[in-house]
Motif scaffolding. Structure first.
Motif: not given
Length: 932
Positions: A836-858
């Motif tokens: 819950g704390i991760g969801h409200v304060l920390h965890e975020y993936l941007p949409p579209f081309e800057d998001g996880p689909g570009n294969g550069r997130w870790n």
């Protein structure tokens, strides 16, 4: 060379799907047999109905091979030693047509390259659930960022590893043509729930889905178009729209205070321990597919796999599938109906009879794994200024499902139906539409729509309290749901509602009661920080509406108890909690607990015909006359199902063995009449006791039951559709009603020939029911009726200069019903706090081309909460004791996370006086508000 062997016992049990024999077998270790490695814990693991440690604890903490990811071809008996490796190339461009793939830069070319034309040539298609374009066709535009384009096969690991280092993050592998329009399609689904209540104590409504049914829109320009006509005497849709308009008019009344809220949630990565992996071998000589995969739903996977294989040219004559099941290294819903294993399955058709392994690294898991849906929510909440009662709620939710539908339609429905939280809302018009986008696909991640929707209304109540200058606890108290109230679908909420009790406890808790004094002290001692306390009380629905759990228990002649359950162990503790359930019936926990079992249920010979969510009452009544028919055969490992639904089947199987095995054996040993009353007999310290008679150890009872040929094993199945099934069975000449719809029994080793002949090749005698009563199909309109409540008090500080939030203390109260294992429930609360704390304060993936689909997130970019982000030593909790001995356990794995989200937001407002309309709330965003 070989490490894993299959015993005859493992292979004798099968299921058949579309003429293909499907064998399910456990992963076992090099030096043990008969499932002991995964399912037989170190003894003694439990005492007095309480676990000393989890069944799976020792294997996991000592690093044993327990996950499917851990195994290679050489570990399996009969498999070739040669292991091929696969790499999936994905498109990171979604606005240009795919033209070609260039691998010329690789020092060594792949052994095979699989493209869309290869799949088409061999009639290989994804199961319909997962949509089309398994691999992107040349000349087409990607449906989403990260759309797979090619599967590269390497026959040597060194070649694969070298190629991978040059393929990763390489934008020049795929060649694209001219810019073009994005791929578009109609929404995955659109829902609308309109309810107009009568008087609160009335069990019916003026209009509601449960009473009148659901209506649906047409689609125009990729948007839902609801009926234009408003007619109280018209069609269902016209009538619904008429009442929807009256709600809008009610919100315009001068005595109604309206709170409007627009809220945006983010894309969230499940971040389970074990990234997805699969190792599959297509043995062409025997037309058998062998495999081990990381999935929550082995039964669903194999069923879809059979149809994929049979329609393909390479495997159209497939005879068998052998699936090895291990533990799932975390899931949070991300391995529930994932498309990933089908890529390995398809690759096996092209690997020249060699086993093929495809395993995501963490970058690839971010790119291709299922995510939590982002929601855009527009709410209007109307509260009567005089009575402070909620009058109406309207909501429009736009749900981004990403590139494949997966469970987006269901998640949208679940989120919408969860919107009301713990509050009684007499008039509501709730809409939710799940849209396609070029984002990574979202699925059934923990929370299932409630994470996004449910905190919002609670936050709106807090905002209304401030605007109306009313105590927030009092405003909540006036609007709480009561036992027997109807939800926003018009269905009665099942069970006792203890919301008032939880609310009263929170109001008197020191975190809330002393907040003003604590704020003064803290801010005096920390002049660079502000202090705030927040509160939220939410109640999460659990279950899927149509569940068919199976379980089997067998009492061996030695007194050992072997329990088989359908549920998959994903780290939730289901294996441990289910193993404890036998204590009530046999005086000890199970010695062996097999999970993700599928083959044993064949003994029940059940079949299903229709979609259980759409079957008519007339058809159900007709089919129910066949004692082998059931509305739903199986249960997925999802939706917090184990505590409530798996437990029902487990207890049902245990009760049969207890009644027709343990009790008759005790009567024999005590030399009592066969009808003598043993209702006062109890288990004490592993001994079966009755006043005036010698204590009986389980081993003696078990050997006696076997010697006499009594019932020593039972397979049981039941069905729940927001109510439990009942059926009558005649066992050993005794007729009784059970909360089951199918059962089969096993007789002891001393059974006479007449009994032995009744048992099938699985060793069970099918007892056909005399009659059955299934829950009404009308409950399908209810969407949900089972809820579990949890609250959260949060004490936090905000740094005035950096905006950083520090969690100081938390306290939660949970109503879990009867608790099977308190440490497991406590662990869920603690894990829920972190998520819950991760969801409200920390965890975020941007949409579209800057998001996880570009294969550069870790994890170097994605911030999951760490120990320093949590109040790990100042986290307290209370689990309410059950008030009703007949109450069933509640599914709580998701609700424990939800109030954390809204409580933190409430606390931030109370600390800095600012409300935020999105998650996550980052330090930078808080800093910008403080600067203004």
């Amino acid at each position: 060379m070989k490490k894993l062997k299959q015993t005859r016992r493992d292979f004798i049990k099968t299921v058949v799907i579309a003429g293909v024999s499907v064998y399910f077998s456990p992963l076992v270790s090099a030096n043990s047999r008969e499932q002991e490695y995964l399912y037989k814990p170190k003894k003694p693991w439990a005492s007095g109905g309480k676990a000393k440690f989890r069944v799976d604890a020792i294997q996991k903490v000592t690093g044993e091979k327990v996950f499917a990811r851990d195994f290679r071809a050489k570990d399996f008996d009969l498999w070739p030693d040669k292991q091929w490796h696969g790499y999936i190339v994905c498109a990171t461009v979604a606005d240009r047509t795919f033209e070609s793939i260039d691998l010329s830069f690789l020092e060594k070319q792949p052994t095979k390259v699989i493209l869309a034309e290869d799949l088409a040539k061999n009639d290989v298609k994804l199961p319909p659930f997962h949509g089309e374009e398994m691999l992107l066709t040349k000349g087409s535009v990607a449906h989403f960022i990260g759309h797979p384009v090619a599967i590269l096969l390497f026959d040597e690991f060194d070649d694969f590893n070298a190629a991978k280092s040059r393929l990763d993050f390489n934008p020049d592998v795929l060649k694209f043509g001219d810019k073009t329009e994005l791929y578009q399609r109609n929404p995955y689904a659109s829902w609308r729930v309109v309810r107009i209540a009568k008087e609160r104590n009335d069990s019916s409504d003026v209009f509601s889905p449960f009473q009148d049914g659901l209506f649906f829109p047409a689609y125009q320009l990729r948007q839902p178009k609801w009926p234009r006509e408003r007619n109280i005497g018209g069609t269902l849709g016209e009538k619904g729209m008429y009442y929807a308009d009256t709600i809008q008019q009610d919100l315009l009344k001068t005595n109604i205070h309206v709170v409007e809220k627009q809220f945006q949630t983010q894309i969230v990565e499940p971040m389970m321990l074990e990234p997805e992996a699969a190792n599959i071998w297509f043995d062409q000589a025997t037309q058998t597919v062998h495999g081990t995969v990381t999935c929550q739903d082995p039964s669903d996977f194999t069923e879809m796999a059979v149809h994929l294989l049979k329609q393909s040219k390479q495997a159209k004559d497939i005879k068998s599938i052998v699936l090895y099941s291990g533990f799932v290294g975390g899931g949070f819903g991300a391995k529930d109906h994932s498309v990933f294993p089908y890529y390995a399955l398809v690759a096996s058709l092209f690997s020249d009879g060699n086993p093929i392994r495809i395993a995501n690294d963490r970058y690839q898991q971010f790119q291709s794994g299922l995510k939590r849906h982002p929601f855009k929510i527009n709410n209007r909440l109307g509260i009567n200024k005089d009575t402070l009662k909620i009058e109406a709620l309207t909501s429009v939710c736009d749900v981004d499902g990403g590139g494949r539908e997966n469970f987006s339609a269901s998640v949208a429905s679940a989120g919408m139906s969860a919107m009301q939280g713990v509050f009684y809302i007499p008039k509501s018009d709730l809409q939710a539409t799940a849209y396609h986008s070029r984002n990574v696909t979202s699925g059934s991640m923990r929370g299932y729509g409630s994470t996004q929707c449910m905190p919002v209304v609670d936050l709106m109540i807090g905002q209304a309290a401030a605007e109306l200058n009313v105590d927030p606890f009092e405003l909540r108290r006036r609007n709480l749901l009561h036992t027997d109230d109807l939800n926003t679908q018009g269905a009665e909420i099942a069970g006792e509602l203890r919301y008032r009790e939880i609310l009263d406890k929170a109001e008197q808790h020191p975190i809330w009661k002393n907040r003003a004094a604590n704020k003064h002290t803290f801010e005096t001692n920390n002049p660079n920080k502000t202090f705030g306390v927040g509160y939220s009380l939410l109640s999460k629905n659990y279950g899927t509406g149509n569940v068919g759990p199976n379980a089997a228990v067998n009492l061996l002649e030695s007194g050992e108890i072997v329990l088989e359950i359908e549920y998959m162990e994903m780290g939730s503790g289901a294996q441990t909690s289910q193993g404890l359930l036998t204590d009530k019936f046999f005086g000890q926990a199970a010695d062996e607990v097999q999970v993700a079992v599928t083959e044993t249920w064949k003994a029940l010979q059940l079949f299903e015909t229709d979609n259980p969510y759409t079957i008519s009452q007339e058809k159900q009544d007709k089919m129910s006359k066949d004692p082998l028919w059931t509305p739903v055969k199986l249960m997925a490992s999802s939706a917090s199902d184990s505590a409530t639904f798996q437990t029902e089947a487990t207890k049902g199987a245990c009760a049969v063995v207890y009644q027709y095995g343990i009790l008759p054996a005790a009567r024999t040993l005590w030399k009592l009449d066969k009808n003598s009353d043993l209702s006062a007999a109890t288990w004490q310290d592993g001994q079966f006791t009755q006043a005036g008679y010698p204590n009986l150890p389980l081993a003696l009872l078990a050997s006696t039951a076997h010697h006499l040929g009594l019932v020593t094993g039972c397979v049981a199945h039941t069905v729940n559709r927001w109510a439990w099934t009942e059926a009558e069975f005649t066992i050993e000449g005794h007729t009784q009603v059970h909360s089951l719809d199918a059962l089969a029994v096993r007789y002891g080793n001393g059974a006479n020939s007449a009994k032995t002949q009744l048992m099938d090749n699985l060793g069970y005698h099918l007892i056909k029911r005399n009659w059955v009563k299934y829950p009404s199909t009308q409950y399908n309109n209810a969407m949900v009726t089972y809820y579990a409540p949890c609250d959260c008090l949060v004490e936090l500080s905000v740094d005035k200069y950096s905006g950083k939030v520090d969690i100081l203390r938390t306290h939660s109260v949970l109503d879990a019903g009867p608790v099977i294992s308190k440490p497991i429930v406590e662990g869920q609360i603690q894990g829920g706090l972190a998520m819950g704390i991760g969801h409200v304060l920390h965890e975020y993936l941007p949409p579209f081309e800057d998001g996880p689909g570009n294969g550069r997130w870790n994890l170097n970019r994605y911030h999951v909460p760490l120990a320093r982000d949590l109040s790990v030593w100042d986290m307290t909790l209370e689990i309410l004791p059950s008030n009703d001995s007949s109450e069933r356990p509640k599914g709580i794995a998701e609700v424990v996370m939800l109030p954390v989200i809204s409580a933190v937001q409430d606390a931030i407002f109370n600390a800095i006086g600012e409300r935020f309309d999105h998650t996550p709330i980052t330090a930078e965003q808080i800093k910008s508000r403080l600067s203004v």
